[in-house]
Design an enzyme around this catalytic site. Structure first.
Site, PDB file in Angstrom:
ATOM      1  CG  ASP B 510      -1.691   1.142   1.463  1.00 58.04           C
ATOM      2  OD1 ASP B 510      -2.222   1.605   0.453  1.00 58.04           O
ATOM      3  OD2 ASP B 510      -1.815   1.609   2.596  1.00 58.04           O
ATOM      4  CB  THR B 512      -1.714   6.512   2.017  1.00 59.88           C
ATOM      5  OG1 THR B 512      -1.796   7.009   0.698  1.00 59.88           O
ATOM      6  CG2 THR B 512      -1.864   7.623   3.015  1.00 59.88           C
ATOM      7  CD  GLU B 620     -11.491  16.811   8.076  1.00 60.44           C
ATOM      8  OE1 GLU B 620     -11.512  16.662   9.315  1.00 60.44           O
ATOM      9  OE2 GLU B 620     -12.476  16.709   7.353  1.00 60.44           O
ATOM     10  NE  ARG B 719      -3.011  12.576   1.246  1.00 56.75           N
ATOM     11  CZ  ARG B 719      -3.509  11.353   1.260  1.00 56.75           C
ATOM     12  NH1 ARG B 719      -2.781  10.348   0.865  1.00 56.75           N
ATOM     13  NH2 ARG B 719      -4.737  11.137   1.680  1.00 56.75           N
ATOM     14  N   GLY B 800      -4.352   4.222  -3.926  1.00 56.43           N
ATOM     15  CA  GLY B 800      -5.563   4.890  -4.352  1.00 56.43           C
ATOM     16  C   GLY B 800      -5.286   6.284  -4.911  1.00 56.43           C
ATOM     17  CG  ASP B 801      -2.223   8.769  -3.421  1.00 52.42           C
ATOM     18  OD1 ASP B 801      -3.318   8.964  -2.869  1.00 52.42           O
ATOM     19  OD2 ASP B 801      -1.138   8.870  -2.853  1.00 52.42           O
ATOM     20  CG  ASP B 929      -1.663   2.138   6.750  1.00 53.97           C
ATOM     21  OD1 ASP B 929      -2.072   1.952   5.596  1.00 53.97           O
ATOM     22  OD2 ASP B 929      -1.685   3.230   7.308  1.00 53.97           O
ATOM     23  CG  ASP B 933      -3.927  -1.452   2.766  1.00 54.43           C
ATOM     24  OD1 ASP B 933      -4.103  -1.171   1.578  1.00 54.43           O
ATOM     25  OD2 ASP B 933      -3.461  -0.666   3.604  1.00 54.43           O
TER      26      ASP B 933
END
Lengths: 357, 1227
Positions: B510, B512, B620, B719, B800-801, B929, B933
């Site tokens: 993965d 991220t 955030e 990002r 997923g990026d 993580d 996943d």
């Protein structure tokens, strides 16, 4: 052979070398518990032997140097042993019974006496051991080995513990057979008498069995009972007035042999026999080996530190020692002719052929 | 593509709903669950009916759109019923309910709780509550056994293993009198020993669990009894009781909140023990119960809730309280294991206790997998069984032949005596213990099986288990895999696949949180088409944010952020200039459009407090800290309003509505009521979805510039988020407000309705700008990836990026290098996918032939290797996976050294792993993580979880868990290598050592009329594989190291030994077996010849064979030991000594057959000479083979070992720097 490299880094001066001082802090163990830390990190001091040419050659030479003398010594010892082996089972059958050996041997009335003459090939120093040797007799047969009762043999109290002795456990209503079982039942019963020039040679039949057996395995209060009283007589009878612990022939017989061809100690002649003397042996040829083709030998032998006459060990040692020396020489030649440095990283597969994989 | 276990994803994200008219009536008069603000109820009643039809429509959409999870939604409807019924069958059903997000459906579909399925809890009346229903008490039992059940249950579990059954059958066979080869006691011993060792191990583990349970059960909690709060032990807590929890207390059970110290009824809980998320979550008490104080007035009521289930994100209940019916949802319940934070006290009523709590129901066991080595080993076990059958057949045939040939003599042969002559019945003597020729052969066969049983090494299984335990211990204790920042040790969750770590060929990672830290840092922004980044990079300064004065105390944000000086000036300049206005709006959006809760953390300075933003999304948090740095500090958030300190001036905004982030919209919005009565909606989200809701007619050049900046940012690996806003007219607001109220009060499909409401308001937006956050790479990731690649492990990154982000991360993590040829597949249809795949394959073959051609011509081969990188995106994967293109993709991917999949969905990750797994026998490892996943981790042969920021779901599903990605290097290259080498050697050795013994027994059988007499005493033959030889192999299996950690890390290529299966192969097995036969020949035949025609008895010769076999076997092991530590010395020499002691003891027992034999034979020189020559002769061939092999074709491991010893590496250390990966993260 001290472990270098890793051991040193794991050892004392870790403060300087240890790249993980902070990790060490987190470990619950203080530095005094070095051993525990080394253990958990799998860094215990260790010796890492490697098969270097030097070690290999030294090892082979060492083995060769040790083995060849041993081989020579045992071969020599074996050669010194004087042994007279005489097969008598066939010759002791009278001509008239040649084709019906079984009826001869099973018949109580036939004369079983047989006289043999043996010539002493070399001087035999006392003690001269007298053995009988049986061939093709499977004392290690499963049925046979199990057919005994150690408890019964050991003490009077175990007299009735014969359940392992079948089919030679009980003599009908007369009670248990002592000693019970096939082994005792088939006790060897040929007898030998020796004379040289009409002088009788005494055969000492004391102490032919193991002390341990006499003292602990065969009870002094156990007397033969109902022995050989069944429908088929297997071998020798026992004097029911003598306790089992003194029936040494029985004790010897009951130490069952490991292999189908075996010798059992019959007695000891405690005089020297001169070379070329003729020994006259009077054999009572009672024991029936004819029904299964077993051979009977009479053996007179001296002993050496290696045991009886057997060249095998000596030859084996010489052979192995010789092979080792040969290998040592071969490796020396190889190392001289095609030397290669040990542990050269350039031999690593990816260094040799980087595009290979 | 089925996930082995349910993915515990918060319910609003995956809500498989069924189109069903909501059953409003019963709940219609209730106030809506207090998740939103506290607006009057009246508006919703009128609107609810008008709004619902559209809600239903949406359900249809959502379920069809979610075709990828159709499996889950299909099963869920059937499972939900089952769930309710079988819920209380304890830990067993945790596996049964593993088909999907089953119970979520139950909780969300807000149906009237079925009277039969519901549990009724009378508040503050535990007696009445428990009178009718047998609710479990709060005492927990994680222990498996009690003293009484231990024996039967443990035995039952142990006999699940086929091998044990085999040995049990043999032990039983041996009890038959006709077959009794060994004494009864002796024959059961090996099995009993193995069972005992396992039982002791289990008992110890269970005892520890008992102890933990006891501690847990005896903790104290404050319970309301007889009008006052009393301390009570946890185990005595009953359902229905009122319980008071103080700050920082752990919840002893699942409770529904009644009131808290907070006047609005908010309680903050930390759920780290439950899902690993360290941020605080808010829970609410119902308005109606808020003011009740149990000491003063009697609280009574009835809670009707669903049966216990394991969905920690779902709860459905209603409460009858003072004549009203209140609806309870997941936000009203606090679960066992949570900790109360920032709340002085909380009062609640116990609804689930003990093993019915959601935390206990979620205690799933570790996944059980089987290592590939063990699977391979089974093949050799079958070969050994064939050996066994062959030996037994030979023996029984020979026995049959012998019986046939001596048929006539059997009756009177003294050592057989077939007939019983002692008590002859009239019709002649009977046969004794003879069952006819055929039967005798058969019995011989069975007896042979009993005698040769250890050909199948029973002790191997127990040894393997012990060795794995030892290896796991070392992995756990390894300081190089200890993460200081999170204080997380390495975890071994699966005990069966240690050795698989040494044979990995594919790593699926993965991005991220795995490659990156998942700690976001605000980097730069594009506001109103102006890029505030770069150029002045050096002039960036770290600003902790404006200190804010509050109640005489100085507040400052916890995190420092790099600020752009020009931008800072603009923010300071106020909103008068047009630029300043946009900047103002932008940062206001950043500060407000989130779900963060600011907390104040004390510092050493009493007047200074740090603001800690607690929230679920690290993005955030980063944005909020950034806003604070530019002077927009969020200092207060309640459900109704937020307070933002703007350049020292405190402003209060009403939060009129909040549309939370969901993965379909990929954005969130907040509707703020400004002090000047205007209403604005702020939206932030992913660029793909944002640009579709932005009004393109406005400010075209700003949109264009923002798009360009976005592209530039993502190329830097940042990002990006787009921020937009719109002012709502009052009519618009009213319209939205009504819809929002209705949707948030909806009892069925609330999430879907809210989504629809959100999409209605999130349109025609005006773009404000874009933010760029850096997701920093974890320490040591580039080095780790390089090491893995050098070790010929293929690293695939699934993320997923966006493609650009993925590629740039690929470069920074050294996954991609500049000399790689990239093949990018980025298609929108199956046809184009096919074409690009074919092109890719063509290209790859061209490149490989080229490079091989260059190699052949003898060019500089290092430069000739052009490696390929395949980059494929999720859309293309949709067309590729599960179609005939899969094969082509695999063909292409296997030629590429790097594969980068971007924009992939969780199930696609598993699909990619499955793609590789299906087509090769190579082992795969997945590392990740997050919850996304989980499917991949479960699909791969080895699953590794990172204990990171995103919760514990990945860890719970994994086989191994650790703190950082870079630990993969020591895990695979060091521990994996060692584990594989050790285990492979141990298996071969165990086969060898038992086979040697069996062959020695077999040779002897040939000299006993094939009657299976053993010269070796039965006790010795039973102890052989238990005491005589087992201990050293376990010690060596745990402790021996072929190479040092340093070397293994320096030369990752050494890992190839495991990938090529160098230590365990069919060839090695057969070589070992040949060696075995030679050694058994040496052991058996040398004494045989030496003692031919002598007075040797069975026992003496047997003792010689026993000792010789043990010494040879142990020295054989000693010859292969690489590192001799004192433990190894003790084990090997100790074993030999122990054997001698055992043989002496056995021979010193007068009731045994071989009494005193060892003392007799030990006195003779021939015995010792035999022993010496046996050892030398038996081991020479192996030794010579070893020497020749090491000299002529040494494998890499041997060269490296020699180099290690002679320091050849050390000289080069200056050239080749020590691999920095080994260093743990330090800050």
């Amino acid at each position: 052979m001290a472990a270098r490299g890793e051991t040193s880094s794991a050892g004392g001066n870790d403060a300087a070398q240890d790249p993980f001082p902070s990790a060490q802090k987190m470990s619950k163990r203080p530095k005094s518990k070095q051993l525990g830390f080394q253990f958990t990190q799998q860094e215990l001091p260790a010796c890492k032997p490697i098969l270097t040419p030097g070690w290999v050659i030294t090892a082979f030479i060492l083995v060769g140097v040790v083995f060849i003398p041993i081989g020579l010594a045992s071969l020599l010892a074996s050669k010194r042993v004087v042994e007279i082996v005489d097969r008598y089972d066939e010759d002791c059958i009278p001509q008239s019974f040649k084709n019906k050996t079984l009826s001869y041997i099973q018949d109580d009335k036939t004369n079983k006496t047989c006289t043999r003459s043996l010539v002493v090939p070399k001087q035999m120093k006392s003690p001269i051991y007298v053995y009988y040797q049986l061939s093709n007799f499977y004392q290690n047969h499963r049925r046979y080995v199990k057919s005994r009762s150690d408890e019964q043999l050991r003490s009077k109290d175990g007299e009735r513990k014969t359940n392992t002795c079948e089919p030679e456990a009980f003599a009908g209503d007369k009670g248990p057979i002592v000693p019970c079982g096939l082994i005792a039942w088939s006790l060897f019963n040929d007898t030998y008498k020796f004379s040289v020039n009409d002088t009788v040679l005494d055969v000492n039949k004391n102490n032919i069995a193991w002390d341990s057996d006499r003292k602990h395995k065969f009870g002094s209060d156990v007397y033969p009972k109902n022995f050989q009283s069944g429908g088929l007589i297997g071998g020798a009878t026992l004097d029911s007035s003598i306790p089992l612990s003194e029936q040494e022939d029985l004790i010897v017989w009951m130490r069952t042999a490991a292999l189908p061809t075996f010798r059992k100690l019959y007695g000891k002649i405690e005089v020297d026999l001169e070379v070329n003397k003729t020994i006259t042996v009077t054999i009572q040829n009672n024991y029936n080996t004819y029904d299964f083709g077993g051979k009977k030998h009479l053996v007179l032998s001296t002993a050496s530190w290696i045991g009886g006459k057997n060249d095998f060990l000596g030859v084996a040692y010489l052979a192995v020692g010789g092979i080792c020396l040969f290998l040592a020489i071969a490796f020396i030649l190889v190392y001289v002719l095609v030397p290669r440095p040990l542990g050269d990283p350039s031999y690593l597969s990816w260094n040799r052929n980087p595009a290979g994989r | 593509m089925s996930a082995g276990r349910p993915l515990l994803i918060p319910s609003p994200r995956t809500t498989p709903t069924t189109p069903q008219t909501p059953s409003i009536p019963t709940f219609a008069d209730l106030p809506k669950p207090s998740s939103g603000d506290s607006k009057p109820v009246s508006t919703m009643e009128s609107n609810i009916t008008s709004d619902n039809p559209s809600g239903i429509e949406f359900h249809h959409n959502s379920s069809s759109r979610r075709s990828i999870s159709s499996h889950q939604s299909k099963t869920s409807s059937t499972n939900s019923v089952k769930e309710g019924i079988s819920a209380d069958s304890g830990s067993k059903r945790t596996r049964q309910g593993s088909h999907g997000a089953d119970s979520e459906f139950m909780s969300m579909s807000q149906r009237e709780i079925n009277e039969e399925d519901a549990r009724l809890v009378y508040i503050n009346d535990p007696d009445r509550t428990n009178e009718k229903y047998e609710f479990t008490g709060n005492s927990i039992r994680t222990a498996k056994y009690s003293i009484i059940t231990f024996l039967p249950r443990n035995l039952f579990e142990q006999f699940h293993r086929v091998a044990y059954i085999y040995f049990l059958v043999i032990a039983i066979l041996n009890q038959l009198p006709q077959l009794a080869v060994f004494g009864r006691g002796a024959s059961i011993m090996p099995l009993a020993f193995v069972l005992l060792v396992t039982a002791i191990k289990d008992a110890y583990e269970d005892w520890r669990r008992h102890r933990a349970d006891r501690i847990e059960n005896n903790r104290l909690a404050s319970i309301f009894v007889n009008g006052q709060f009393q301390q009570k032990k946890w185990k005595d807590i009953r359902v229905g009781e009122i319980i008071k929890i103080r700050a920082n207390d752990t919840l002893p059970c699942d409770m529904v909140l009644l009131s808290t110290s907070d006047p609005t009824g908010v309680a903050y809980v930390q759920t780290i023990n439950l899902d690993g998320e360290s941020n605080l979550k808010t829970r609410y008490a119902k308005q109606e119960t808020l003011s009740k104080v149990p000491e003063k007035e009697k609280i009574s009521g009835l809670i009707k809730c669903e049966k216990p289930n394991r969905n920690i994100y779902g709860f459905q209940a209603n409460m009858e309280f003072e004549g009203k019916r209140l609806s309870l949802g997941p936000s009203n319940i606090i679960l066992r294991g949570c900790e109360l934070k920032n709340t002085a006290w909380a009062l609640g009523v116990v609804v689930y206790a003990g093993r019915e709590t959601k935390a206990m129901l979620n205690n799933a066991g570790a996944p059980s997998k089987r290592s590939s080595l063990e699977t391979r080993m089974n093949l050799e076990i079958i070969v050994l069984s064939l050996f066994l059958i062959a030996l037994c057949t030979v023996v029984s045939i020979l026995a049959g032949v012998w019986l046939k040939r001596h048929k006539d003599e059997l009756n009177i042969i003294p050592f057989y005596l077939k007939k019983d002559y002692t008590d002859v019945p009239p019709d002649g003597p009977e046969d004794y213990n003879y069952y006819g020729w055929g039967m005798e052969i058969f019995l011989t066969f069975l007896m042979a099986v009993i005698v040769f049983q250890i050909m199948i090494p029973i002790s191997l299984y127990i040894s393997m288990e012990l060795v794995r335990v030892g290896q796991s211990y070392f992995m756990i204790r390894d300081k190089n895999m200890y993460d200081e920042t999170t204080n997380a040790r390495f975890q071994c969750r699966a005990l069966n696949i240690n050795e698989d770590l040494g044979q990995i060929k594919y790593v699926f990672s993965d991005k991220t949180g795995t490659l990156t830290e998942n700690k976001m840092e605000f980097q730069c922004a594009s506001i109103w088409g102006v890029d505030y980044s770069g150029g002045e990079a050096n002039s960036h300064i770290d600003v902790v944010g404006n200190p804010v004065e509050l109640d005489g105390k100085t507040l400052r944000p916890k995190m420092a952020v790099k600020v752009h000086p020009k931008l800072l000036q603009l923010t300071k300049g106020g909103k008068d200039s047009p630029e300043g206005k946009h900047v103002h709006d932008f940062f206001l959006a950043l500060a407000s459009c989130n779900t963060l809760v600011p907390f104040f953390v004390d510092t050493s300075d009493p007047v200074v407090k740090l603001i800690d933003y607690q929230g679920e999304s690290p993005d955030e948090q980063a944005l909020a800290y950034a806003a604070a740095a530019y002077g927009f500090t969020l200092i207060e958030r309640t459900s109704g309003h937020i307070v933002i300190d703007i350049q020292g001036e405190r402003q209060r905004f009403n939060v009129l509505g909040l549309h939370e982030f969901d993965s379909d919209r990929k954005r969130m919005s907040v509707i703020l009521g400004f002090p000047d009565k205007t209403v604005k909606v702020f939206v932030k989200g992913a660029d793909t979805t944002m640009f579709s809701v932005i009004d393109r007619s406005l400010e075209k050049n700003v949109i264009h510039a923002t798009e360009q900046h976005l592209h530039a940012y993502s190329c830097l690996g940042l990002r990006t988020l787009v921020v937009a806003m719109r002012e709502l007219s009052s009519s618009e607001f009213e319209q939205w407000h009504r819809a929002f109220e209705a949707a948030s009060a909806a009892l069925m499909g609330r999430a879907a309705s809210l989504r629809k409401v959100a999409s209605n308001v999130e349109n025609h937006l005006c773009v404000l700008g874009a933010s760029a956050i850096e997701d920093k790479l974890q320490q040591g990731v580039p080095e780790a990836i390089e090491s893995l690649r050098t070790a010929a492990i293929k690293v695939w990154v699934l993320t997923g990026d966006k493609q650009e982000t993925a590629i740039s991360i690929g470069y920074s993590s050294k996954l991609l290098t500049s000399n790689m040829t990239q093949i990018v597949i980025n298609s929108n249809s199956k046809q184009s996918c096919k074409k690009s795949l074919e092109d890719g394959i063509l290209m790859s073959t061209k490149l490989t032939t080229q490079s091989s051609f260059m190699n052949n011509t003898g060019g500089n081969s290092v430069a000739a290797v052009t490696s390929l990188a395949l980059i494929i995106d999720g859309t293309s994967l949709v067309y590729v996976l599960d179609s005939e293109l899969e094969e082509q993709l695999f063909k292409l991917a296997s030629k590429c050294s790097v594969v980068l999949c971007c924009r992939v969905a969780p199930l696609q990750k598993a699909g990619i792993v499955a793609l590789v797994k299906k087509r090769t026998s190579d082992l795969t490892l997945a590392i990740g993580d997050g919850a996304n996943d989980v499917s991949m981790i479960q699909m791969a042969d080895v699953g590794v979880g990172i204990t990171g920021q995103e919760g514990r779901q990945a860890v719970m599903a994994s086989d191994f868990a650790m703190g950082q990605f870079s630990f993969l290097v020591p895990l695979l290259l060091v521990h994996g290598h060692w584990n594989y080498q050790r285990m492979a050697y141990m298996i071969l050795y165990n086969f060898y050592r038992n086979a040697v013994f069996v062959f020695v027994l077999f040779w002897y059988v040939l000299f006993t009329c094939f009657t299976l007499t053993t010269a070796v005493t039965e006790w010795s033959s039973m102890l052989y594989s238990i005491i005589y030889t087992s201990f050293p192999t376990i010690v060596v299996g745990i402790l021996d190291k072929d190479l040092s950690r340093r070397t293994l890390l320096k030369f990752p290529q050494l890992y190839g030994a495991g990938q090529r299966q160098e230590s365990y192969s069919t060839k090695l097995f057969w070589l070992t077996m040949m060696d075995t036969i030679w050694q058994s020949v040496a052991i058996f035949w040398i004494p045989l010849f030496a003692y031919r025609r002598t007075t040797i008895d069975i026992s003496s010769l047997g003792d010689l064979w026993t000792i010789a076999a043990v010494v040879v076997v142990n020295l054989h092991l000693a010859m292969d030991v690489i590192r001799w530590t004192w433990v190894t010395h003790a084990a090997i020499w100790g074993s030999i000594i122990a054997t001698c002691i055992c043989v002496i003891i056995i021979d010193a027992l007068p009731f045994l057959f071989g009494y005193w034999a060892i003392f007799h034979i030990g006195k003779t020189a021939a015995f010792w000479l035999c022993l010496l020559i046996i050892v030398v002769a038996a081991l020479i061939p192996r030794f010579v083979a070893k020497v020749i092999y090491q000299y002529y074709s040494p494998c890499d491991i041997q060269i490296a070992r020699a180099a290690e010893k002679y320091g050849n590496f050390r000289e080069r250390e200056l050239e080749i720097e020590m691999n920095p990966i080994t260093e743990p993260q330090r800050r």
